[in-house]
Design a protein around this motif. Structure first.
Motif, PDB file in Angstrom:
ATOM      1  N   GLU A  26       0.831  -1.200   0.000  1.00 34.67           N
ATOM      2  CA  GLU A  26       0.000   0.000   0.000  1.00 34.67           C
ATOM      3  C   GLU A  26       0.865   1.249   0.000  1.00 34.67           C
ATOM      4  OE1 GLU A  26      -3.784   1.919   2.435  1.00 34.67           O
ATOM      5  OE2 GLU A  26      -2.869   0.044   3.104  1.00 34.67           O
ATOM      6  N   LEU A  27       1.919   1.230   0.784  1.00 36.31           N
ATOM      7  CA  LEU A  27       2.837   2.359   0.812  1.00 36.31           C
ATOM      8  C   LEU A  27       3.432   2.603  -0.569  1.00 36.31           C
ATOM      9  CD1 LEU A  27       4.594   4.492   2.192  1.00 36.31           C
ATOM     10  CD2 LEU A  27       6.160   2.652   2.869  1.00 36.31           C
ATOM     11  N   THR A  28       3.794   1.517  -1.245  1.00 36.33           N
ATOM     12  CA  THR A  28       4.388   1.646  -2.581  1.00 36.33           C
ATOM     13  C   THR A  28       3.390   2.245  -3.568  1.00 36.33           C
ATOM     14  OG1 THR A  28       5.819  -0.254  -2.171  1.00 36.33           O
ATOM     15  CG2 THR A  28       5.472   0.374  -4.462  1.00 36.33           C
ATOM     16  N   LEU A  29       2.129   1.806  -3.510  1.00 35.24           N
ATOM     17  CA  LEU A  29       1.119   2.332  -4.420  1.00 35.24           C
ATOM     18  C   LEU A  29       0.873   3.815  -4.155  1.00 35.24           C
ATOM     19  CD1 LEU A  29      -1.457  -0.612  -4.524  1.00 35.24           C
ATOM     20  CD2 LEU A  29       0.316  -0.038  -6.189  1.00 35.24           C
ATOM     21  N   PHE A  30       0.866   4.217  -2.885  1.00 34.94           N
ATOM     22  CA  PHE A  30       0.726   5.638  -2.566  1.00 34.94           C
ATOM     23  C   PHE A  30       1.902   6.430  -3.127  1.00 34.94           C
ATOM     24  CE2 PHE A  30      -2.565   4.969   0.752  1.00 34.94           C
ATOM     25  CZ  PHE A  30      -3.363   6.053   0.442  1.00 34.94           C
ATOM     26  N   ARG A  31       3.062   5.815  -3.079  1.00 32.98           N
ATOM     27  CA  ARG A  31       4.251   6.490  -3.611  1.00 32.98           C
ATOM     28  C   ARG A  31       4.110   6.702  -5.118  1.00 32.98           C
ATOM     29  NH1 ARG A  31      10.286   3.870  -3.494  1.00 32.98           N
ATOM     30  NH2 ARG A  31      11.304   5.405  -4.835  1.00 32.98           N
ATOM     31  N   VAL A  32       3.610   5.694  -5.818  1.00 31.08           N
ATOM     32  CA  VAL A  32       3.381   5.823  -7.259  1.00 31.08           C
ATOM     33  C   VAL A  32       2.372   6.939  -7.529  1.00 31.08           C
ATOM     34  CG1 VAL A  32       2.442   4.670  -9.296  1.00 31.08           C
ATOM     35  CG2 VAL A  32       3.978   3.435  -7.768  1.00 31.08           C
ATOM     36  N   LEU A  33       1.286   6.964  -6.756  1.00 33.99           N
ATOM     37  CA  LEU A  33       0.267   7.995  -6.943  1.00 33.99           C
ATOM     38  C   LEU A  33       0.836   9.383  -6.680  1.00 33.99           C
ATOM     39  CD1 LEU A  33      -2.773   6.247  -5.200  1.00 33.99           C
ATOM     40  CD2 LEU A  33      -2.511   6.669  -7.644  1.00 33.99           C
ATOM     41  N   ARG A  34       1.602   9.517  -5.607  1.00 34.84           N
ATOM     42  CA  ARG A  34       2.175  10.819  -5.255  1.00 34.84           C
ATOM     43  C   ARG A  34       3.127  11.305  -6.347  1.00 34.84           C
ATOM     44  NH1 ARG A  34       3.586  13.056  -0.294  1.00 34.84           N
ATOM     45  NH2 ARG A  34       1.667  12.095   0.457  1.00 34.84           N
ATOM     46  N   GLU A  35       4.006  10.423  -6.811  1.00 32.86           N
ATOM     47  CA  GLU A  35       4.994  10.838  -7.809  1.00 32.86           C
ATOM     48  C   GLU A  35       4.351  11.107  -9.161  1.00 32.86           C
ATOM     49  OE1 GLU A  35       8.233   8.138  -8.007  1.00 32.86           O
ATOM     50  OE2 GLU A  35       8.725   8.301  -5.873  1.00 32.86           O
ATOM     51  N   SER A  36       3.265  10.420  -9.466  1.00 28.90           N
ATOM     52  CA  SER A  36       2.612  10.582 -10.768  1.00 28.90           C
ATOM     53  C   SER A  36       1.615  11.732 -10.774  1.00 28.90           C
ATOM     54  CB  SER A  36       1.892   9.290 -11.161  1.00 28.90           C
ATOM     55  OG  SER A  36       2.780   8.210 -11.245  1.00 28.90           O
ATOM     56  N   LEU A  37       0.885  11.914  -9.660  1.00 34.07           N
ATOM     57  CA  LEU A  37      -0.233  12.850  -9.647  1.00 34.07           C
ATOM     58  C   LEU A  37      -0.021  14.043  -8.734  1.00 34.07           C
ATOM     59  CD1 LEU A  37      -3.083  10.175  -9.343  1.00 34.07           C
ATOM     60  CD2 LEU A  37      -2.181  11.194 -11.451  1.00 34.07           C
ATOM     61  N   GLY A  38       0.989  13.971  -7.848  1.00 32.57           N
ATOM     62  CA  GLY A  38       1.129  15.008  -6.843  1.00 32.57           C
ATOM     63  C   GLY A  38       0.061  14.842  -5.773  1.00 32.57           C
ATOM     64  N   ASN A  39      -0.177  15.876  -4.976  1.00 25.97           N
ATOM     65  CA  ASN A  39      -1.219  15.823  -3.949  1.00 25.97           C
ATOM     66  C   ASN A  39      -2.555  16.231  -4.556  1.00 25.97           C
ATOM     67  OD1 ASN A  39       0.533  15.034  -1.896  1.00 25.97           O
ATOM     68  ND2 ASN A  39       1.043  17.156  -1.380  1.00 25.97           N
ATOM     69  N   ARG A  40      -3.502  15.320  -4.519  1.00 31.58           N
ATOM     70  CA  ARG A  40      -4.834  15.588  -5.055  1.00 31.58           C
ATOM     71  C   ARG A  40      -5.838  15.630  -3.907  1.00 31.58           C
ATOM     72  NH1 ARG A  40      -6.039  14.437 -10.595  1.00 31.58           N
ATOM     73  NH2 ARG A  40      -8.184  14.035  -9.887  1.00 31.58           N
ATOM     74  N   SER A  41      -6.813  16.516  -4.028  1.00 28.80           N
ATOM     75  CA  SER A  41      -7.826  16.636  -2.978  1.00 28.80           C
ATOM     76  C   SER A  41      -8.804  15.470  -2.993  1.00 28.80           C
ATOM     77  CB  SER A  41      -8.597  17.950  -3.145  1.00 28.80           C
ATOM     78  OG  SER A  41      -9.278  17.977  -4.400  1.00 28.80           O
ATOM     79  N   ASP A  42      -8.849  14.706  -4.099  1.00 31.02           N
ATOM     80  CA  ASP A  42      -9.801  13.596  -4.177  1.00 31.02           C
ATOM     81  C   ASP A  42      -9.156  12.239  -3.916  1.00 31.02           C
ATOM     82  OD1 ASP A  42      -8.345  13.480  -6.503  1.00 31.02           O
ATOM     83  OD2 ASP A  42     -10.036  13.782  -7.846  1.00 31.02           O
ATOM     84  N   ILE A  43      -7.881  12.215  -3.545  1.00 24.60           N
ATOM     85  CA  ILE A  43      -7.208  10.987  -3.120  1.00 24.60           C
ATOM     86  C   ILE A  43      -6.501  11.294  -1.807  1.00 24.60           C
ATOM     87  CG2 ILE A  43      -5.432   9.277  -3.637  1.00 24.60           C
ATOM     88  CD1 ILE A  43      -5.994   9.645  -6.578  1.00 24.60           C
ATOM     89  N   ALA A  44      -6.805  10.540  -0.761  1.00 28.58           N
ATOM     90  CA  ALA A  44      -6.281  10.828   0.578  1.00 28.58           C
ATOM     91  C   ALA A  44      -4.755  10.789   0.598  1.00 28.58           C
ATOM     92  CB  ALA A  44      -6.840   9.829   1.589  1.00 28.58           C
ATOM     93  N   GLN A  45      -4.173  11.688   1.391  1.00 27.00           N
ATOM     94  CA  GLN A  45      -2.718  11.735   1.510  1.00 27.00           C
ATOM     95  C   GLN A  45      -2.218  10.738   2.552  1.00 27.00           C
ATOM     96  OE1 GLN A  45      -0.834  15.652   1.713  1.00 27.00           O
ATOM     97  NE2 GLN A  45      -2.817  16.583   1.324  1.00 27.00           N
ATOM     98  N   LEU A  46      -1.039  10.242   2.324  1.00 31.84           N
ATOM     99  CA  LEU A  46      -0.372   9.351   3.262  1.00 31.84           C
ATOM    100  C   LEU A  46       0.651  10.163   4.056  1.00 31.84           C
ATOM    101  CD1 LEU A  46       0.056   6.402   4.173  1.00 31.84           C
ATOM    102  CD2 LEU A  46       1.811   6.226   2.416  1.00 31.84           C
ATOM    103  N   PHE A  47       0.681   9.962   5.392  1.00 32.57           N
ATOM    104  CA  PHE A  47       1.589  10.715   6.244  1.00 32.57           C
ATOM    105  C   PHE A  47       2.676   9.801   6.800  1.00 32.57           C
ATOM    106  CE2 PHE A  47      -2.421  13.100   6.287  1.00 32.57           C
ATOM    107  CZ  PHE A  47      -1.959  14.324   5.820  1.00 32.57           C
ATOM    108  N   GLU A  48       2.685   9.590   8.099  1.00 36.17           N
ATOM    109  CA  GLU A  48       3.742   8.814   8.726  1.00 36.17           C
ATOM    110  C   GLU A  48       3.601   7.311   8.443  1.00 36.17           C
ATOM    111  OE1 GLU A  48       6.347  10.011  10.378  1.00 36.17           O
ATOM    112  OE2 GLU A  48       5.680  12.049   9.971  1.00 36.17           O
ATOM    113  N   VAL A  49       4.751   6.632   8.419  1.00 32.92           N
ATOM    114  CA  VAL A  49       4.787   5.187   8.184  1.00 32.92           C
ATOM    115  C   VAL A  49       5.750   4.563   9.184  1.00 32.92           C
ATOM    116  CG1 VAL A  49       5.347   3.363   6.536  1.00 32.92           C
ATOM    117  CG2 VAL A  49       4.338   5.506   5.722  1.00 32.92           C
ATOM    118  N   ASN A  50       5.334   3.467   9.801  1.00 30.90           N
ATOM    119  CA  ASN A  50       6.216   2.718  10.700  1.00 30.90           C
ATOM    120  C   ASN A  50       6.210   1.255  10.289  1.00 30.90           C
ATOM    121  OD1 ASN A  50       7.729   1.625  12.805  1.00 30.90           O
ATOM    122  ND2 ASN A  50       5.957   1.492  14.159  1.00 30.90           N
TER     123      ASN A  50
END
Length: 740
Positions: free
Chosen positions: A273-297
């Motif tokens: 899931e973290l990897t997919l969020f990374r793909v979304l962030r790098e491809s789309l930037g921060n979008r208001s219609d896709i939740a942002q990912l913050f801290e990861v442990n």
């Protein structure tokens, strides 16, 4: 709940009978006080060394257990104790809590109550496993209690005590067929807060390497480990990976979602899931219609990821705040779906498929004007649609191969209510998920938003109360053939957005009320035989009529079918029609019928409103009506271009007897039948409408039929672009009183 004094026989010898008796007396009095203070709580059995108690809820049982253990821990040390830590001389109690039912068989031969039931057996087993001073629970009691107990109920005013909720893993009890998950609740400094030791009666069976997964568990009111400013509010999700909790920052009040992983095998899924969020962030930037990912442990337990949340909750929660989905304006519902589809399209453009679109995974935010906006969350079982997406993202550095990120993970298909049929195939080799799978999920969600029920599944007859244009969009989303669904989520978004705008501005009027609950049509009685309405003789199929209503048996002109072309997507069934059995006494000759004809017959007129793909109007060349028992079949077998022709019409005899008429409308295209639908209507309702006893408007028993001022019934049958007809539009069928 079972309680037991630890090593009571040996304690009598160590402490002496007098000391032991005073401690037991205090023990008994305190338990009876605690139970008496709770309505519906009852001591079922007093064993002398402990109690069997029932409570109305798991949280009340745990509250009493914590208060009781604190009382026992605070009892004065026996006079012969060497020191405060002299465990052999300590008076301690073990407790087991389980949820279930027991039966009271009354007193035994010794006068003690006899209780039987699996719940009693499990409670006793869990209690016997507990360490001195420990409270153990089974899964159900543990999960229920930690949702409501936010702080140590045994703490005194001003005391800062830490309540802990722990998972100790599965234990296999002697004589049991399967291990039982064992949990603990306790206060630091009072409870052992440690896994029970193996014994002849039970052994811990944790797989090698999974020990780190069994310890801390989230509960309402607890701080997030290593994130002390975040306090857990409530659990909002659960899965094989672990649990999803909503947390609030104690200073700012900001809400965030924490997903905790308690399954070693699923830890890779969290990384996924973290990897997919990374793909979304790098491809789309921060979008208001896709939740942002913050801290990861992902380095030490409890493993977790933290992502965005909205104070307005998910779609279901927000809709409830508005009074329910059905109370919301339809244009608003459609706009939410269109915007969700746009967000899904953006994810697809980055090569990411969601695989679990549903109301719980769509958060609602409000823009500056207060209008609701959707935000997609939880790509936990998502996947990459194409290995080429990995290029430039250095995905392999996250420990994944291309196959692991693009595999369908057939065992994880998302929520079944929204899962496309191809992802549920019994054959793993045929199981698949594509972008059209997400479109299917959006189609189910669109259906639910339109009818105003987020719990209803799509089933046969779903389209009965849905406007034809909306039904066409839904049908194209949920077609069983993925090739006939929308080619992209963007295409779906545009279709819904366009219709939503037309509805909002009044440019489009809904033909069918979308808020009415769908009621099943009564099944027509079994019949046999068929009566032709063209020439009155019995036959198996209706004889077609020409454009003037004349019989055309034995004739066929292929040129007349030149405008019929096969197109894409599903069969939409939205057809209904009615026939009258009898009028009220004396109504047969009532001049109010308009033509003085007896109402023992019904006139059926077929009026086409069809266009070919180029927009040219089409007319009917062949159509027929036949009556078979209580089944009325309207069949349209040929459509052609040309100038408008008079309506095709004929009369049918009203069947004898009361009941329900089943009307079937069949429309043929180049590739065969492209519209095929049937429904029923009580004959009495039709009789009332045609005799002028019903005011003009939609029939209450079936809003698909409109009563006109001319004492006729009109039924509009949509021919959708998604049907394989080669033409679109509708066919209006008019029923009125007539004569044979």
């Amino acid at each position: 709940m079972f309680t037991d004094i630890v090593d009571s026989t040996a304690m009598k010898s160590r402490l002496g009978l007098g000391v032991y008796s005073r401690l037991v007396s205090a023990h008994d009095s305190r338990m009876r006080e605690l139970v008496a203070a709770i309505p519906e709580a009852e001591i079922l059995k007093d064993t002398g060394d402990g109690f069997m108690v029932q409570f109305p809820t798991a949280s009340t049982a745990v509250t009493v257990a914590l208060q009781f253990q604190r009382f026992i821990a605070d009892l004065p040390r026996p006079d012969n104790a060497i020191s405060a830590g002299d465990d052999p001389c300590r008076f301690l109690v073990r407790i087991g809590v389980h949820m279930g039912e027991v039966a009271d068989l009354g007193p035994d031969i010794y006068g003690k109550q006899k209780m039987v039931g699996l719940a009693a057996d499990l409670s006793s087993r869990v209690e016997s496993l507990a360490l001195p001073g420990q409270i153990l629970l089974t899964r159900g009691a543990f999960d229920d209690a930690r949702q409501f107990i936010r702080a140590d109920p045994s703490s005194t005013s001003g005391e800062d005590s830490e309540l802990r909720w722990l998972a100790h893993g599965p234990y296999l009890f002697k004589g049991a067929d399967a291990p039982i998950e064992v949990y603990e609740v306790g206060v630091s400094g009072v409870a052992p807060l440690a896994p029970p030791k193996d014994s002849e009666k039970a052994q811990r069976v944790i797989p090698p390497g999974a020990e780190a997964m069994y310890d801390w568990r989230p509960a309402a009111g607890l701080p997030v480990p290593a994130r002390e400013k975040w306090r857990l509010l409530r659990q909002i999700g659960e899965g094989g990976f672990g649990e999803v909790w909503l947390a609030k920052h104690v200073q700012t009040g900001v809400l965030r979602v924490f997903k905790f992983c308690f399954n070693a095998e699923r830890l890779r899924g969290l990384r996924r899931e973290l990897t997919l969020f990374r793909v979304l962030r790098e491809s789309l930037g921060n979008r208001s219609d896709i939740a942002q990912l913050f801290e990861v442990n992902l380095d030490h337990p409890p493993f977790s990821i933290e992502y965005e949340y909205s104070p307005h909750g998910d779609l279901r929660e927000w809709a409830a705040q508005q009074g329910g989905v059905a109370s919301m304006d339809l244009a608003v519902r459609l706009d939410l779906l269109a915007r969700t589809a746009h967000a899904v399209a953006a994810a697809h453009s980055a090569g990411v498929l969601h695989k679990d679109l549903k109301p719980a995974n769509i958060l609602i935010t409000l823009d500056d004007s207060g209008a609701p906006r959707p935000m997609i969350i939880d790509f936990g079982i998502g996947m990459l649609a194409d290995p080429a997406v990995l290029t430039g993202h250095q995905i392999k550095q996250s420990g994944f191969t291309e196959t692991q990120l693009t595999e369908n993970e057939s065992s994880r298909t998302g929520t079944r209510l929204y899962a496309p049929p191809e992802s549920l195939s019994a054959d793993p080799q045929r199981r698949q998920f594509t972008a059209q799978g997400d479109i299917y999920s959006l189609g189910v969600l669109l259906f639910q938003l339109v009818i105003g029920d987020l719990d209803r599944p799509v089933a046969h007859g779903w389209e009965r109360d849905i406007d034809p244009s909306l039904a066409a969009i839904i049908a194209r989303c949920i077609d069983g053939d993925i090739r006939r669904r929308y080619g992209s989520a963007s295409e779906l978004a545009e279709a819904v957005h366009s219709l939503a705008q037309q509805i909002a501005t009044g440019a489009y009027k809904l033909e069918v009320p979308v808020k009415r609950a769908i009621a099943p049509d009564p099944a027509p009685p079994a019949t046999s035989g068929a009566k032709s309405v063209v020439d009155g003789h019995r036959s198996g199929m209706p004889e077609p009529l020409d454009s003037a209503g004349r019989g055309t048996a034995g004739t066929s002109d292929p040129a007349r079918r030149r405008w019929i072309v096969a197109v894409v997507t599903t069969i939409i069934l939205l057809v209904t029609a009615w026939i009258v059995f009898e009028l009220n006494s004396g109504a047969g000759d009532d001049p109010a019928n308009g033509n003085g004809a007896s109402l023992n017959a019904l006139k059926v007129a077929i009026e086409p409103r069809l266009k070919n793909p180029q927009g040219a109007e089409l007319t009917l060349a062949k159509a027929g009506v036949q009556l078979s028992g209580l089944d009325l079949i309207v069949q349209i077998s040929e459509v052609e271009g040309g100038t408008a022709a008079p309506p095709l019409q004929n009369a049918v005899a009203i069947p004898e007897g009361r009941g329900t008429i089943n009307i079937k409308v069949v429309i043929d295209g180049d590739q065969g039948t492209c519209v095929n639908y049937s429904t029923g209507l009580p004959i009495a309702d039709l009789a009332a409408a045609l005799s002028g006893q019903v005011m003009p408007g939609r029939l209450a028993s079936n809003p698909a039929f409109a009563v006109t001022s001319e004492k006729s019934l009109e039924l509009v049958v949509p021919v959708l672009q998604s049907s394989d007809c080669g033409f679109t539009g509708s066919v209006k069928i008019v029923f009125s009183a007539g004569s044979q």
